[in-house]
Design a protein around this motif. Structure first.
Motif, short mmCIF file in Angstrom:
data_model
loop_
_atom_site.label_atom_id
_atom_site.label_comp_id
_atom_site.label_asym_id
_atom_site.label_seq_id
_atom_site.Cartn_x
_atom_site.Cartn_y
_atom_site.Cartn_z
N GLY B 15 12.63 55.04 53.11
CA GLY B 15 13.48 54.56 54.18
C GLY B 15 13.88 55.71 55.09
N TRP B 20 21.84 53.12 59.36
CA TRP B 20 22.83 52.38 58.59
C TRP B 20 22.12 51.40 57.67
CZ3 TRP B 20 27.69 53.90 58.48
CH2 TRP B 20 28.22 54.60 59.58
N TYR B 21 22.59 51.33 56.45
CA TYR B 21 22.04 50.38 55.48
C TYR B 21 23.18 49.59 54.85
CZ TYR B 21 17.52 52.80 55.55
OH TYR B 21 16.32 53.35 55.93
N ILE B 38 20.65 53.92 46.29
CA ILE B 38 20.27 53.60 47.67
C ILE B 38 19.34 54.72 48.17
CG2 ILE B 38 21.16 53.17 50.01
CD1 ILE B 38 22.26 51.12 48.04
N TRP B 121 28.41 49.13 54.95
CA TRP B 121 27.24 49.88 55.41
C TRP B 121 27.42 51.36 55.10
CZ3 TRP B 121 23.60 47.17 58.65
CH2 TRP B 121 23.99 45.86 58.99
N TYR B 163 10.51 48.32 49.98
CA TYR B 163 11.20 47.50 50.99
C TYR B 163 10.28 47.10 52.14
CZ TYR B 163 11.60 51.28 54.45
OH TYR B 163 11.34 52.25 55.39
N HIS B 167 10.10 43.43 54.15
CA HIS B 167 10.16 43.25 55.60
C HIS B 167 8.92 42.51 56.11
CE1 HIS B 167 13.76 45.01 57.23
NE2 HIS B 167 13.59 46.15 56.61
N SER B 239 14.67 47.18 62.45
CA SER B 239 14.22 48.19 61.49
C SER B 239 15.22 49.34 61.42
CB SER B 239 12.85 48.72 61.91
OG SER B 239 12.35 49.60 60.93
N ASN B 241 16.66 48.24 58.37
CA ASN B 241 17.41 47.55 57.32
C ASN B 241 17.49 46.04 57.43
OD1 ASN B 241 20.79 47.19 56.22
ND2 ASN B 241 19.03 47.57 54.90
N ALA B 267 19.53 41.75 54.59
CA ALA B 267 19.52 43.22 54.57
C ALA B 267 18.57 43.67 53.47
CB ALA B 267 20.93 43.77 54.33
N THR B 269 17.39 46.78 51.66
CA THR B 269 17.82 48.16 51.45
C THR B 269 17.01 48.82 50.35
OG1 THR B 269 20.05 47.55 52.16
CG2 THR B 269 19.84 49.60 50.91
N CYS B 276 13.77 47.55 45.85
CA CYS B 276 14.76 47.38 46.91
C CYS B 276 15.80 46.34 46.53
CB CYS B 276 14.09 47.00 48.24
SG CYS B 276 13.21 45.44 48.25
#
Lengths: 369, 369, 369
Positions: B15, B20-21, B38, B121, B163, B167, B239, B241, B267, B269, B276
């Motif tokens: 990632g 921001w996640y 994370i 976040w 992840y 997506h 993108s 997250n 979300a 993450t 993920c």
């Protein structure tokens, strides 16, 4: 951690080979073979009909099956379950069922062993250097048979963490006010500056406090709740295997009462580079020797207290496995003994570098570092 | 997969750090510390007595124990369970019980965090670049408090897959006619050519169909079985997250009926390079807000539907772990949005290469790639 | 082990690719797809509506999902569960739901397969070399349909050990007097010198003994306890997949009694480099064909006996994983057949080095060695 200390690997420090290690409580070793991994070596242990403990590499030289899955035959031999080969206590094959001649290489490593102070010890390195007089004299710790102490072989706890972390836990006594809050002190230990002594390879950290025992603390030590004690708490490492915690209590409100002493020898034996065996014993010169349910309850209480050490060390190990050399390691004054211990351990590891070579007859497992 | 795309690693795409996640649902964060990994970093999260969420590297700088095994003290500090060190929300140590002076390096990383739209976040990269205005404005997705939508924080699903695959699953909408047969469409979506738009870093894939809702499809969307709908189905990625799936339904057989809209922000993450967290929420402007058992049943229904996504992604991940670069990856026209997403992600990853360096105070875990 | 033998890797010997392997019992293959790993390749197997078994690489070329999680459609196609792509028995994609044109590369490997002697066989290497006449003729082993033998597909056992160890176990018959004490002989086999023959790639080890059957031994073979038998016990390897153990019993105390024969063909199919499938069948020309509970009881008895082989091989594998080339391996005379087998296997492996290259359409998984 410990950047610049040769041999001290972050979370993977090996045990020096040329040393005695506790590998079992005496009463664990009987005719039925017991498998255990020590310093990465898989060993099988059994007791001969004449009572002598035997420690062998747990692998048949024929097709590498674990001898511990076999059985003891003829009083002192172990028989491989696969094809019936038999080995004597020296590790020599003495029977191949399908033929008369025995190949010379048919031999498994026999580790020098000794039974002392209710523990079985093995020497994991060069057999020629195995000297039983190097085993610490446990008469100092109340573990001889005629010393007036009640002796208890408490329990064996398995920890998924490098043995170095457990030694540092034992030297780094201030943790008892937090990790073991209410069970091993009144909260004063962390606040009391320690005294650290170095005697050759031995390091002693000690503190003196005056406090009142209560609750779990009173139960763990078998003292009456509400008793005011003058206490000396010592933790002494005999690197690489032993740590002895000693508590001396005197009773200022009852000067006639004899001082109470409890020694708690802990054997910290590497299993692999990332795990260890924690052999816990103790000896007291006061109170009654506990038996049966009372003893089981005390052991359960102490087991539960020590589980938090296991949790802490396994958490630390997990960080080290993730971060390696980049793991944070900031020391404070209370860590002096632990930091000095690292230097002693480093010297012991350097003394045997380059590593003990594998001889033909030596079946040494090295867990990849 | 994706040969020639820098930073896109087969089954192990990292990632981007400067982003921001979503790291938790708001209602997950309370005084009791919560541990979560994370982007390969182990973090501990807690809420101060003043209500602010705190996200710290989950490691005491003293001996590397996980702070999440400790507790919150004095309202806003977290105490290490091992030796009692205390850290404030900035990650600075503010108490060493055994001494007065606090070593300057005794500090753990504090991740910039924000609480928005019922989600917490965290910014996983260079703190100086953390700009809360970069968090997508969820008023667009029906997740503000005064927008007339019913909001539901549905569930958190853990997926053993990179992840990127999740997506692509969300952008590659034709799968719903097969993997979710009968639950998310009438079977028409896979047969309907999509429209793909790119707006800077955002990609939108949409389809329009006229179909009759029935069975599981009707239950998932809370529409009456047998209703004919004109439906626009959009999937939009922010993108790295967020993905927001939006369904607009109008009712050609009842022109007076107001159009129904459901936004489903997801979300996505990264936990590690090969797993993920899937945070699933939704907001509807029609029907009744469900409560209690009715809501639990709907969540269970959707959970079960999404379990097949988890199965698919974990199957894909398994193939990638086995075959790496040699894994087959043949795209069709319906994959245009997913393939464009890879290029956007590539650009985001390139923008921060060379990688954010570890500063002294930054405890960054990188899972080996 | 086996230093100096090219291709024979300690505990990780690969299976030669250009060979037929049993991949399933015939009755395991039906319309419902079955996933299995063979020589490190994940394959999916199913039976078409016309009855032909199909063996495909278990990966959709689109996004690498396992086809085995899908279903058979239109009688002979397998449908990917993710986006509905369909593949025919040749591995060619014949439907992409979202478009008419099918990309040429949309193809998964189809392994040549054959159904013979109640077993499904697959050819794991160069398809052009797949010659069904290379499958050993099981009429020799009592597995044809008109040979007067009772046939039993006993069971499939999974072993976490390299297939080489299982072949050596089967050739190294002396172990039955120890590992299977009381169940497969009267204790005489280990003491009786074997005769070893080599016929091209085949190796036969045989022994003749006169003994009395009793207990478990009598139950396993369905003979009356107390019967004196003249027994010939043969173990014959058809490298790399098959071993056939044959027992001939004649009855010196009852010369009129016809000789009894049992063939036990064992298919030893590598799963990964460190595990294998053990397909166990048998055929007898004497006694009654068992059915129902009686058969289940016999199978359970044999399963339990063979579990000790599994334990032995897994113990050996564990030693090899730890020690690799340094694992002890001292052979005795009774190991002649096993040692000759290694040479045959070495030749088979050398014959196909350099390894079969991956073609574009060939989805070959190689487990790191």
């Amino acid at each position: 951690m410990v950047a610049g200390l040769a041999g001290i690997a972050p979370g993977r420090t090996k045990g020096p080979r040329n040393a005695w290690y506790v590998v079992a409580f005496s009463d664990e070793i009987a005719e039925k073979p017991l498998a255990r991994t020590i310093l990465g070596d898989r060993v099988v242990m059994y007791r001969t009909s004449s009572g002598k403990p035997v420690v062998l590499a747990d692998r048949c030289p024929h097709r590498a099956m674990a001898l511990s899955q076999g059985k003891v035959v003829h009083g002192d031999r172990i028989q491989c379950p696969y094809h019936g080969m038999e080995y004597d206590p020296t590790g020599a094959c003495v029977l191949v069922p399908s033929q008369v001649q025995i190949p010379r290489q048919m031999r498994t490593h026999s580790y020098p062993s000794a039974e002392r102070w209710r523990w079985v010890w093995a020497w994991m390195g060069d057999a020629a250097a195995a000297d039983e007089s190097l085993i610490p004299d446990h008469r100092l710790f109340g573990l001889a048979d005629d010393d007036g102490f009640h002796k208890v072989a408490r329990f064996l706890m398995h920890i998924n963490g490098n043995y170095q972390f457990l030694h540092e836990n034992l030297l780094d006594v201030s943790h008892i006010s937090f990790l073991h809050e209410g069970f091993l002190d009144s909260g004063l230990i962390a606040k009391t500056p320690p005294k650290t002594e170095v005697q050759g390879d031995r390091i002693i950290i000690s503190r003196r406090v005056t406090e009142v025992v209560s609750g779990g603390y009173a139960r763990v030590f078998g003292l009456e709740p509400g008793t005011r004690v003058e206490r000396e708490l010592r933790s002494e490492v005999w690197s690489p295997n032993l740590n002895v915690v000693t508590n001396y209590f005197s009773f200022p409100d009852d000067p006639a009462r004899p001082a109470a002493c409890r020694h708690s020898p802990f054997a910290v034996t590497p299993e692999t580079d990332t795990s260890c065996h924690y052999f816990v014993a103790s000896a007291s010169n006061y109170g009654e020797a506990q038996q049966g349910d009372a003893l089981a309850q005390t052991n359960k209480l102490i087991w539960d207290v020590f589980l938090t050490d296991k949790e802490a060390i396994e958490s630390v190990q997990r960080s080290y496995l993730e971060l390696g050399e980049r793991t944070p390691d900031v020391s404070v004054k209370a860590d002096e003994a632990a930091v000095r211990f690292r230097r002693v351990l480093e010297q012991q590891l350097l003394r045997e570098a380059p590593a003990v070579p594998d001889s033909a007859g030596r079946l040494q497992v090295t867990v990849a570092g």
